[in-house]
Design an enzyme around this catalytic site. Structure first.
Site, PDB file in Angstrom:
ATOM      1  N   ARG A  28      29.086  53.328  26.675  1.00 44.07           N
ATOM      2  CA  ARG A  28      29.491  51.933  26.502  1.00 44.07           C
ATOM      3  C   ARG A  28      28.198  51.151  26.341  1.00 44.07           C
ATOM      4  O   ARG A  28      27.540  51.260  25.330  1.00 44.07           O
ATOM      5  CB  ARG A  28      30.291  51.537  27.751  1.00 44.07           C
ATOM      6  CG  ARG A  28      31.157  50.348  27.630  1.00 44.07           C
ATOM      7  CD  ARG A  28      31.928  50.069  28.921  1.00 44.07           C
ATOM      8  NE  ARG A  28      31.074  49.665  30.027  1.00 44.07           N
ATOM      9  CZ  ARG A  28      31.500  49.137  31.173  1.00 44.07           C
ATOM     10  NH1 ARG A  28      32.787  48.982  31.375  1.00 44.07           N
ATOM     11  NH2 ARG A  28      30.676  48.779  32.118  1.00 44.07           N
TER      12      ARG A  28
ATOM     13  N   MET B 179      59.231  34.346  32.316  1.00 43.85           N
ATOM     14  CA  MET B 179      58.005  33.592  32.045  1.00 43.85           C
ATOM     15  C   MET B 179      57.630  32.695  33.232  1.00 43.85           C
ATOM     16  O   MET B 179      56.458  32.621  33.616  1.00 43.85           O
ATOM     17  CB  MET B 179      58.186  32.730  30.793  1.00 43.85           C
ATOM     18  CG  MET B 179      56.915  32.016  30.373  1.00 43.85           C
ATOM     19  SD  MET B 179      57.173  30.961  28.938  1.00 43.85           S
ATOM     20  CE  MET B 179      57.411  32.171  27.643  1.00 43.85           C
TER      21      MET B 179
ATOM     22  N   LYS C 218      30.859  38.004  36.778  1.00 43.85           N
ATOM     23  CA  LYS C 218      31.368  37.960  35.402  1.00 43.85           C
ATOM     24  C   LYS C 218      32.830  37.504  35.388  1.00 43.85           C
ATOM     25  O   LYS C 218      33.520  37.578  36.413  1.00 43.85           O
ATOM     26  CB  LYS C 218      31.218  39.334  34.754  1.00 43.85           C
ATOM     27  CG  LYS C 218      31.933  40.447  35.494  1.00 43.85           C
ATOM     28  CD  LYS C 218      31.373  41.814  35.094  1.00 43.85           C
ATOM     29  CE  LYS C 218      32.189  42.925  35.732  1.00 43.85           C
ATOM     30  NZ  LYS C 218      31.517  44.225  35.637  1.00 43.85           N
TER      31      LYS C 218
ATOM     32  N   TYR D 227      67.117  38.735  32.959  1.00 45.85           N
ATOM     33  CA  TYR D 227      67.098  39.244  31.587  1.00 45.85           C
ATOM     34  C   TYR D 227      67.403  40.735  31.543  1.00 45.85           C
ATOM     35  O   TYR D 227      66.950  41.498  32.396  1.00 45.85           O
ATOM     36  CB  TYR D 227      65.724  39.013  30.960  1.00 45.85           C
ATOM     37  CG  TYR D 227      65.475  37.576  30.565  1.00 45.85           C
ATOM     38  CD1 TYR D 227      66.305  36.923  29.663  1.00 45.85           C
ATOM     39  CD2 TYR D 227      64.399  36.885  31.104  1.00 45.85           C
ATOM     40  CE1 TYR D 227      66.063  35.606  29.297  1.00 45.85           C
ATOM     41  CE2 TYR D 227      64.148  35.577  30.745  1.00 45.85           C
ATOM     42  CZ  TYR D 227      64.991  34.934  29.839  1.00 45.85           C
ATOM     43  OH  TYR D 227      64.747  33.643  29.485  1.00 45.85           O
TER      44      TYR D 227
HETATM   45  C1  PLP Z   1      31.419  44.953  36.756  1.00 50.90           C
HETATM   46  C2  PLP Z   1      30.187  45.718  37.033  1.00 50.90           C
HETATM   47  C3  PLP Z   1      29.799  46.001  38.346  1.00 50.90           C
HETATM   48  C4  PLP Z   1      30.654  45.688  39.544  1.00 50.90           C
HETATM   49  O1  PLP Z   1      31.689  46.627  39.655  1.00 50.90           O
HETATM   50  P1  PLP Z   1      32.780  46.509  40.821  1.00 50.90           P
HETATM   51  O2  PLP Z   1      33.554  47.774  40.713  1.00 50.90           O
HETATM   52  O3  PLP Z   1      33.600  45.303  40.514  1.00 50.90           O
HETATM   53  O4  PLP Z   1      32.048  46.383  42.099  1.00 50.90           O
HETATM   54  C5  PLP Z   1      28.564  46.627  38.530  1.00 50.90           C
HETATM   55  N1  PLP Z   1      27.791  46.973  37.472  1.00 50.90           N
HETATM   56  C6  PLP Z   1      28.154  46.735  36.197  1.00 50.90           C
HETATM   57  C7  PLP Z   1      27.269  47.168  35.088  1.00 50.90           C
HETATM   58  C8  PLP Z   1      29.369  46.119  35.928  1.00 50.90           C
HETATM   59  O5  PLP Z   1      29.735  45.903  34.666  1.00 50.90           O
END
Ligand code: PLP
Length: 367
Positions: free
Chosen positions: A136, A306, A39, A258
């Site tokens: 969730r 930046m 993802k 800054y």
């Molecule tokens: C992102 C995610 C994972 C992976 O989690 P990591 O901690 O990055 O290994 C597994 N299952 C679901 C449902 C996720 O959203």
């Protein structure tokens, strides 16, 4: 000059390391199949390069968060199984069919939508997500009850997997882990038999009871340490390097950057490096981070701007820090988990936030 030579910083991504991490996680997971979480552009690392590398390492099952990520992934890898964590919304069904995508069904409405399609045609491959403590995504307990009481709701589905997600996997001692695992066992026993999956990266290291039929690592594939207080069993994937573009010899008390946030008390040297928060080098690192020149860590002083940071290189012998000297910002002496921690963040956020200004260099074949 090519784009790598022109760039003020270079992000090097080692595809052999990603492939090796996949193999290591798979080897830790017993008989369970090891899927891959890609993802958010493979955690910011670059799905176009990473997904084929993981597939070559033997992975057949991939998860994305969104539908458009999944459609993109399908163009990269025609043969793999792709599941979409966000599930199927009204109007998206045809896109799922066309690209052979499997929705992770998160509530009774999604189950009904996808099952109806299966009843009218042929059974549709589906994954069901049970919420055991995240509040969730996934079916809440009352919807699991209804599904268990009315199994006909699943007619039209080819149930490939039942899954849940750990809320506290980064803390192996947290009571929530065992509570979720037990609740998941109880809940899935009430549904038709199907392969099961619970563990993310950290969960893999909790042992065989958490492996079930499939594990779903993400961040550990990209080199972050899935263990709390032990050496990192993963290989480093990401390296961020820049170079010194200015050096300032300071001989009288003065301030740096800054807000005059850093005061130089005596004689010393300040090096300027052209990386800033516009690149995803978080402003919260101001005054709290280190970079490395060779094997030596040097402190970041003053605020992250930046486009620039300033390092105190006073302790380095003459000749070690010059205009053009390479500076390591992530990787080597500055592991990604530590850098993210200095920023009050985690490797996941840091990686996904790394900006687009870096020249990205992919090395290795991913085999
Ligand atoms: C992102 C995610 C994972 C992976 O989690 P990591 O901690 O990055 O290994 C597994 N299952 C679901 C449902 C996720 O959203």
């Amino acid at each position: 000059m090519n784009d790598v030579e022109r760039a003020s910083a270079i992000l090097t991504i080692d595809l052999d390391a990603v492939a090796e991490n996949y193999r290591r996680l798979s080897a830790r997971s017993g008989a369970a199949e090891c899927a891959a979480m890609v993802k958010a552009n493979a955690y910011g690392v670059g799905i176009d390069h990473v997904a084929p590398a993981i597939a070559r390492a033997g992975c057949h099952k991939f998860f994305t968060a969104s539908l458009d990520e999944a459609v993109r992934l399908r163009t990269l890898a025609p043969e793999i199984d792709i599941a979409v964590l966000n599930g199927v919304m009204a109007g998206e069904e045809e896109t799922f069919d066309r690209h052979r995508l499997v929705p992770v069904l998160n509530d009774l409405g999604q189950i009904e939508r996808w099952a109806r399609r299966g009843l009218n045609d042929k059974p549709r491959a589906a994954i069901i997500h049970l919420d055991t403590g995240m509040c969730r995504l996934g079916l809440p307990p009352d919807e699991v009850d209804r599904l268990a009481d009315e199994p006909a709701r699943l007619d039209g589905l080819d149930l490939r997997l039942v899954m849940s997600h750990l809320a506290c996997a980064e803390d192996p001692a947290h009571a929530m882990n065992e509570a979720q695992r037990k609740l998941f066992e109880v809940q899935r026993a009430r549904l038709p038999a199907a392969p099961a999956s619970l563990a993310n990266s950290a969960g893999i290291f909790f042992g065989a009871e958490y492996h079930l039929d499939m594990v779903r690592p993400g961040i550990a594939l990209y080199g972050s340490n899935p263990l709390q207080d032990a050496p990192n069993p993963m290989v480093e994937v990401v390296r961020l390097q820049s170079k010194i573009t200015q050096l300032r010899d300071v001989d009288s008390p003065q301030t740096v950057g800054y807000g005059a946030a850093h005061r130089v008390a005596g004689p010393g040297r300040i090096a300027t490096v052209p990386v800033g928060y516009a690149d995803g080098y978080l402003r919260s690192l101001s005054g709290r981070a280190f970079a490395a020149i060779g094997d030596t860590r040097v402190p970041l002083v003053g605020r992250v701007s930046m486009d620039l940071i300033t390092l105190d290189v006073s302790t380095l012998p003459p000749g070690r820090a010059e205009i053009g000297t390479t500076v390591d910002l992530i990787g080597g002496p500055c592991p990604i988990d530590e850098v993210a921690g200095w920023a009050g963040s985690i490797a996941n956020e840091f990686l996904t936030g790394l900006g687009s200004r870096y020249a990205r260099r992919y090395v290795g074949e991913g085999t």
